[in-house]
Design a protein around this motif. Structure first.
Motif, short mmCIF file in Angstrom:
data_model
loop_
_atom_site.label_atom_id
_atom_site.label_comp_id
_atom_site.label_asym_id
_atom_site.label_seq_id
_atom_site.Cartn_x
_atom_site.Cartn_y
_atom_site.Cartn_z
N GLY A 87 1.26 -0.90 -0.07
CA GLY A 87 0.09 -0.30 -0.29
C GLY A 87 0.89 1.36 0.03
O GLY A 87 1.92 0.84 -0.35
N ASN A 88 0.70 2.32 -0.26
CA ASN A 88 1.28 3.14 -0.15
C ASN A 88 0.43 4.31 0.80
O ASN A 88 -0.88 5.42 0.57
N THR A 89 1.32 5.00 1.58
CA THR A 89 1.06 6.26 2.58
C THR A 89 0.67 7.40 1.98
O THR A 89 -0.20 7.79 2.06
N THR A 112 4.04 -1.34 3.22
CA THR A 112 3.51 0.27 2.64
C THR A 112 4.56 1.04 2.47
O THR A 112 5.73 0.90 3.88
N ASP A 113 5.33 2.08 1.46
CA ASP A 113 5.69 2.52 1.62
C ASP A 113 5.30 4.09 1.67
O ASP A 113 4.36 3.81 2.42
N SER A 114 6.51 4.62 2.29
CA SER A 114 6.70 6.06 3.72
C SER A 114 6.25 7.15 2.47
O SER A 114 4.90 7.95 3.30
N TYR A 132 9.01 8.47 -2.06
CA TYR A 132 8.87 8.62 -3.39
C TYR A 132 7.57 8.85 -4.51
O TYR A 132 7.65 9.87 -4.77
N GLN A 133 6.81 8.70 -3.73
CA GLN A 133 5.49 9.80 -4.72
C GLN A 133 5.14 10.72 -4.59
O GLN A 133 4.85 11.72 -5.82
N VAL A 134 5.57 11.48 -3.85
CA VAL A 134 6.09 12.95 -3.51
C VAL A 134 6.92 13.58 -4.42
O VAL A 134 6.43 14.67 -4.87
N PHE A 172 10.57 7.25 6.12
CA PHE A 172 10.70 8.28 5.40
C PHE A 172 11.83 9.13 4.52
O PHE A 172 12.73 9.04 5.54
N ASP A 173 11.82 8.89 3.52
CA ASP A 173 13.47 9.41 2.49
C ASP A 173 13.16 10.02 1.35
O ASP A 173 12.40 10.01 0.68
N GLU A 174 13.95 9.85 0.73
CA GLU A 174 14.50 11.27 -0.47
C GLU A 174 15.16 9.90 -1.59
O GLU A 174 15.88 9.91 -1.04
N VAL A 203 18.42 2.39 1.78
CA VAL A 203 19.63 2.67 1.44
C VAL A 203 19.74 3.93 0.67
O VAL A 203 19.05 2.83 -0.57
N GLN A 204 20.40 5.00 0.36
CA GLN A 204 20.82 5.77 -0.26
C GLN A 204 22.20 5.97 -0.91
O GLN A 204 22.71 4.92 -1.46
N GLY A 205 22.41 7.33 -2.05
CA GLY A 205 23.80 7.44 -2.31
C GLY A 205 23.62 7.61 -3.99
O GLY A 205 24.58 7.63 -4.67
N GLY A 222 17.52 2.00 -1.91
CA GLY A 222 15.99 2.88 -2.99
C GLY A 222 16.63 3.52 -3.30
O GLY A 222 18.38 2.73 -3.77
N GLY A 223 16.48 4.65 -3.89
CA GLY A 223 17.35 5.49 -5.32
C GLY A 223 17.80 4.08 -6.75
O GLY A 223 17.88 5.07 -7.29
N LEU A 224 16.61 2.91 -6.56
CA LEU A 224 17.38 2.47 -7.98
C LEU A 224 16.08 2.39 -8.72
O LEU A 224 14.73 2.43 -8.40
N ALA A 225 16.03 2.06 -9.31
CA ALA A 225 15.04 1.30 -10.86
C ALA A 225 14.35 3.25 -11.07
O ALA A 225 12.68 3.43 -11.20
C1 LIG Z 1 9.22 2.22 -9.98
N1 LIG Z 1 10.93 2.93 -9.06
C2 LIG Z 1 10.82 2.63 -8.22
N2 LIG Z 1 10.03 2.79 -7.20
C3 LIG Z 1 10.57 3.47 -6.13
C4 LIG Z 1 10.12 3.82 -4.60
C5 LIG Z 1 8.39 3.60 -4.69
C6 LIG Z 1 8.24 1.55 -4.27
C7 LIG Z 1 6.14 2.06 -4.55
O1 LIG Z 1 5.99 3.07 -5.17
C8 LIG Z 1 5.21 2.84 -6.04
O2 LIG Z 1 5.12 2.18 -6.72
C9 LIG Z 1 5.18 3.04 -8.29
C10 LIG Z 1 4.46 1.39 -4.89
O3 LIG Z 1 3.34 1.85 -4.68
C11 LIG Z 1 5.68 1.24 -4.18
O4 LIG Z 1 5.51 1.15 -2.78
C12 LIG Z 1 4.55 0.70 -2.05
C13 LIG Z 1 10.75 3.97 -3.79
N3 LIG Z 1 10.55 4.39 -2.77
C14 LIG Z 1 10.90 4.76 -1.56
N4 LIG Z 1 10.01 5.38 0.36
N5 LIG Z 1 12.01 4.84 -1.66
C15 LIG Z 1 12.35 4.80 -2.66
O5 LIG Z 1 14.48 4.86 -3.11
C16 LIG Z 1 11.93 4.12 -3.95
C17 LIG Z 1 12.61 4.11 -5.12
C18 LIG Z 1 12.17 3.34 -6.28
N6 LIG Z 1 12.34 3.01 -7.93
#
Ligand SMILES: CNc1nc2c(CC[C@H]3O[C@@H](OC)[C@H](O)[C@@H]3OC)c3nc(N)[nH]c(=O)c3cc2[nH]1
Length: 376
Positions: free
Chosen positions: A59-61, A91-93, A96-98, A145-147, A193-195, A220-223
């Motif tokens: 899910g996503n915060t 749940t992701d924090s 990324y969405q922000v 909660f990360d950037e 992990v970032q960087g 994190g920070g990949l894809a």
């Molecule tokens: C696609 N590539 C990618 N997604 C990433 C996500 C979102 C996954 C989340 O975002 C939604 O999918 C876009 C999904 O909801 C998923 O999990 C909840 C990341 N989230 C955080 N907090 N930090 C990261 O460094 C990060 C890196 C990503 N790279």
């Protein structure tokens, strides 16, 4: 939350394990269907259990906080009770969405102010508030909660961002450890992990994250558009530093090929919107390769979608019928294609687990990758 390693592959870093949460067991390596707004798009919970055999969903915060909102989620007794998914949830924090959804965000030491992509209303996420929000949502595994830095990202920005993410992680840990779960079961917090793609920064971040000694760790920070080779090099470097007795979650990855490569590098948990998002556009993952069902060649092909995969998705309808549904933009088309792709992704990681347990993973991966990535 407990993680027990089962088999480790002698020819790679691949391993199988068991993750136990208060909402049940998770066998790793595992793929976690993305249910951003509290639903895996176009798929019923019953199908997720019976056909996909999903063990944990996401899910996503950011999304859940904006809609349906914390008040409704708390009155429901948390997300499990709200959407009826009684197995584990992560749940992701929202970090990324922000960055990806709200182009009006401002990042400051205190936190991130942003405007809702739904109605433009103004909000602030801080490490503390995001912990409180995820306590209300009630996921079994919550993310710090990360950037998430973009790609490419210049060195100075990547370093400053990583250092802020580390300060935010400390604030998340302090807040999380000072509060309790709201619904009578345990939750756990994973650091990230970032960087960016800088070797020295990734080293520092992996070491800082490992020092926190949490129940699991995320990369994190990949894809985010980097070349696959850079992703694999980063995973290899970070996994050598993260503790091997804790699960490693690679965020946002990926294609079947990416997943098999990352499993060989020691990753245990994956999430990606590809299976469901591509399904809605008619791109199917099958045991015979990738099918773009809109292609003319399937017009009169009355064979099952994926006989070898079997199960409901693979045998419920013909390719010709699914092509018709997708071309007609019928809702059933999205439902069938999503079910097929998720069933495939969970089948792929199950096969990988079996091959790791029998020590045959590396050979199997080579054949499987060639076969799966061919476009039919
Ligand atoms: C696609 N590539 C990618 N997604 C990433 C996500 C979102 C996954 C989340 O975002 C939604 O999918 C876009 C999904 O909801 C998923 O999990 C909840 C990341 N989230 C955080 N907090 N930090 C990261 O460094 C990060 C890196 C990503 N790279």
């Amino acid at each position: 939350m407990q993680f027990t390693l089962q088999a480790t592959d002698p020819h790679s870093k691949a391993r199988t394990g068991l993750l136990t949460t208060d909402h049940g067991l998770i066998e790793t390596p595992i793929f976690m269907p993305v249910g951003t707004a509290g639903t895996v798009k176009a798929v019923h919970q019953r199908e997720l259990v019976a056909d996909v055999k999903a063990e944990i969903i996401l899910g996503n915060t950011y999304h859940l906080y904006l809609r349906p909102g914390l008040d409704t989620l708390e009155k429901a007794g948390g997300l499990h009770r709200f959407n009826g998914w009684e197995r584990p949830i992560l749940t992701d924090s929202g970090g990324y969405q922000v960055y990806s959804l709200s182009n009006t965000r401002k990042i400051k030491e205190e936190g991130v102010t942003f405007k809702s992509h739904i109605d433009g209303s103004k909000h602030v996420f801080t490490p503390e508030s995001v912990m409180d929000i995820q306590r209300i949502i009630g996921a079994d595994i919550i993310m710090a909660f990360d950037e998430c830095t973009p790609y490419p990202c210049e060195y100075g920005y990547a370093r400053a961002s990583m250092e802020m993410t580390h300060r935010w992680l400390t604030r998340c840990i302090d807040r999380f450890d000072a509060t309790e779960g709201k619904y009578g079961y345990q939750q756990t917090l994973f650091p990230i992990v970032q960087g960016s793609t800088y070797k020295d920064l990734r080293q520092q971040s992996a070491e800082f994250v490992a020092e926190q000694q949490r129940d699991g760790n995320a990369i994190g920070g990949l894809a985010v558009g980097e070349p696959a080779e850079e992703m694999y090099t980063t995973i290899e470097q970070v996994n050598a530093i993260l503790p091997s007795d804790k699960p490693r979650y690679l965020m946002g990855v990926g294609t079947p090929e990416n997943i098999l490569e990352a499993i060989a590098l020691g990753i245990d948990m994956f999430d990606c919107v590809m299976p469901t998002r591509n399904a809605r556009h008619g791109v199917l993952y099958t045991t015979q390769g990738i099918i773009n069902i809109k292609n003319e060649r399937w017009k009169d092909d009355f064979s099952p979608i994926d006989a070898e995969l079997g199960g409901y998705a693979g045998t419920c309808y013909s390719k010709a019928y699914l092509r018709h549904l997708i071309k007609s933009e019928e809702i059933l088309g999205a439902q069938i294609a999503s079910l097929q792709n998720l069933t495939f992704y969970l089948w792929l990681v199950k096969e990988a687990r079996q091959e790791i347990n029998t020590g045959n993973f590396v050979k199997w991966k080579a054949n499987m990758t060639k076969k799966l990535m061919q476009r039919l």
